[in-house]
Design a protein around this motif. Sequence first.
Motif, short mmCIF file in Angstrom:
data_model
loop_
_atom_site.label_atom_id
_atom_site.label_comp_id
_atom_site.label_asym_id
_atom_site.label_seq_id
_atom_site.Cartn_x
_atom_site.Cartn_y
_atom_site.Cartn_z
N LEU A 181 0.83 -1.20 0.00
CA LEU A 181 0.00 0.00 0.00
C LEU A 181 0.87 1.26 0.00
CD1 LEU A 181 -2.89 1.14 0.18
CD2 LEU A 181 -2.67 1.05 2.67
N SER A 182 1.97 1.24 0.78
CA SER A 182 2.85 2.41 0.85
C SER A 182 3.52 2.70 -0.49
CB SER A 182 3.93 2.19 1.92
OG SER A 182 3.34 1.97 3.17
N ASP A 183 3.81 1.65 -1.25
CA ASP A 183 4.48 1.85 -2.53
C ASP A 183 3.54 2.51 -3.54
OD1 ASP A 183 7.11 1.16 -3.79
OD2 ASP A 183 5.78 0.29 -5.30
N ILE A 184 2.24 2.28 -3.42
CA ILE A 184 1.29 2.84 -4.39
C ILE A 184 0.89 4.26 -4.02
CG2 ILE A 184 -1.06 2.59 -5.31
CD1 ILE A 184 -0.69 -0.44 -5.06
N VAL A 185 0.52 4.50 -2.77
CA VAL A 185 0.00 5.83 -2.39
C VAL A 185 0.98 6.64 -1.55
CG1 VAL A 185 -2.38 5.02 -2.49
CG2 VAL A 185 -1.15 4.89 -0.33
N GLY A 186 2.08 6.05 -1.11
CA GLY A 186 3.04 6.77 -0.25
C GLY A 186 2.79 6.46 1.21
N SER A 187 3.84 6.58 2.02
CA SER A 187 3.74 6.20 3.44
C SER A 187 2.77 7.09 4.20
CB SER A 187 5.12 6.28 4.09
OG SER A 187 6.01 5.37 3.49
N ALA A 188 2.82 8.41 3.93
CA ALA A 188 1.97 9.35 4.68
C ALA A 188 0.49 9.08 4.40
CB ALA A 188 2.33 10.78 4.31
N VAL A 189 0.13 8.92 3.13
CA VAL A 189 -1.28 8.68 2.77
C VAL A 189 -1.71 7.30 3.27
CG1 VAL A 189 -2.90 8.45 0.85
CG2 VAL A 189 -1.13 10.21 0.79
N ALA A 190 -0.84 6.31 3.17
CA ALA A 190 -1.17 4.97 3.66
C ALA A 190 -1.47 5.00 5.16
CB ALA A 190 -0.03 4.01 3.36
N ALA A 191 -0.68 5.77 5.91
CA ALA A 191 -0.91 5.87 7.36
C ALA A 191 -2.26 6.53 7.64
CB ALA A 191 0.22 6.68 8.00
N LYS A 192 -2.62 7.56 6.88
CA LYS A 192 -3.90 8.24 7.11
C LYS A 192 -5.08 7.34 6.73
CE LYS A 192 -1.98 12.84 6.33
NZ LYS A 192 -1.91 13.99 5.40
N LEU A 193 -4.96 6.62 5.62
CA LEU A 193 -6.03 5.71 5.22
C LEU A 193 -6.25 4.63 6.27
CD1 LEU A 193 -5.21 5.16 1.41
CD2 LEU A 193 -7.14 6.42 2.35
N MET A 194 -5.15 4.07 6.76
CA MET A 194 -5.24 3.00 7.74
C MET A 194 -5.83 3.50 9.05
SD MET A 194 -2.23 0.32 8.67
CE MET A 194 -1.73 1.05 10.20
N GLY A 195 -5.42 4.70 9.46
CA GLY A 195 -5.94 5.26 10.71
C GLY A 195 -7.42 5.58 10.63
N THR A 196 -7.87 6.13 9.50
CA THR A 196 -9.28 6.49 9.34
C THR A 196 -10.16 5.24 9.26
OG1 THR A 196 -8.54 8.43 8.10
CG2 THR A 196 -10.88 7.90 8.00
N ALA A 197 -9.65 4.20 8.58
CA ALA A 197 -10.43 2.97 8.42
C ALA A 197 -10.47 2.16 9.72
CB ALA A 197 -9.84 2.12 7.30
N GLY A 198 -9.51 2.39 10.62
CA GLY A 198 -9.49 1.64 11.87
C GLY A 198 -8.58 0.44 11.85
#
Length: 327
Positions: A181-198
Amino acid sequence: MADIETLNYDDLDSVSKLQKTQRYVDIMQKVEDALQKGSDISNHGMVLEDDPEYQLIVDCNALSVDIENEIVIIHNFIRDKYRLKFPELESVVHHPIDYACVVKKIGNEMDLTLVDLEGLLPSAIIMVVSVTASTTSGKPLPEEILNKTTDACDRALALDAAKKKVLDFVESRMGYIAPNLSDIVGSAVAAKLMGTAGGLVALAKMPACNIQLLGAKKKNLAGFSTATSQFRVGYIEQTEIFQTTPPSLRMRACRLLASKSTLAARVDSTRGDPSGKNRRELRELICKKIEKWQEPPPAKRPKPLPVPDSEPKKKRGGRRLRKMKER
């Protein structure tokens, strides 16, 4: 409602309470310890939900949202106090942290030519602030209010530093928790997506149409038409691929990124693809599709002219034509 009415807005501690909570102290201590220790990759065989570092990342994502909300509360407190001294400043400097830095730097100084704001704001904004300050109707603050305002600025800056530390920790671990996931959207965006989704498992179970809207803010159009408003996009608009896509193709790119992010999250949640082959293929596929969309359509082939002096062909045939001939 009773709690809101009994709040003392003159006291910063009664408005801002996050830093004194045990949850904030515990998470920040764990983050500092983890950053000093470095990433422990010995837990790769462990189930993801049982990994303590993964649980800390989920807690950090929730804390970063709380820190953002707390900074907004403190910003309102500073604005209310400093409005007596420089009421026009809030309309020139909008960002809460920039506003806190400028307020702390100016203090009670009425002549802004004596205050060096270089490095805090762009040169064009500094010029606007200086010109506005020369015609302001504000007056110097009393010593007590100035001290409260300065303390609030220090607290906002401390929270911002804590938020950066939390995000640095989360981004540094995203390559281990969710490499695809980090390779596609970047580490920062991946962290935000994961945090929002739970969490990563919750993100993997989510359909792509919902991932596309994670982080999207509903716009208040105040009764105006929605025809000219832009489409709703969440954190995916912060990705490098989305930003480099032409505006006319961004909606299609957003859908494509959301669908491939779902696949990548599902691979990461099962700890599959340790070689990284899958994420490279997904990223190449996204880039190739977007490049294909930007290619011009094939040129129309010229239609050949009919043969000169040629009789038109008989186009009718079959049973109906035979019946007509019999007549």
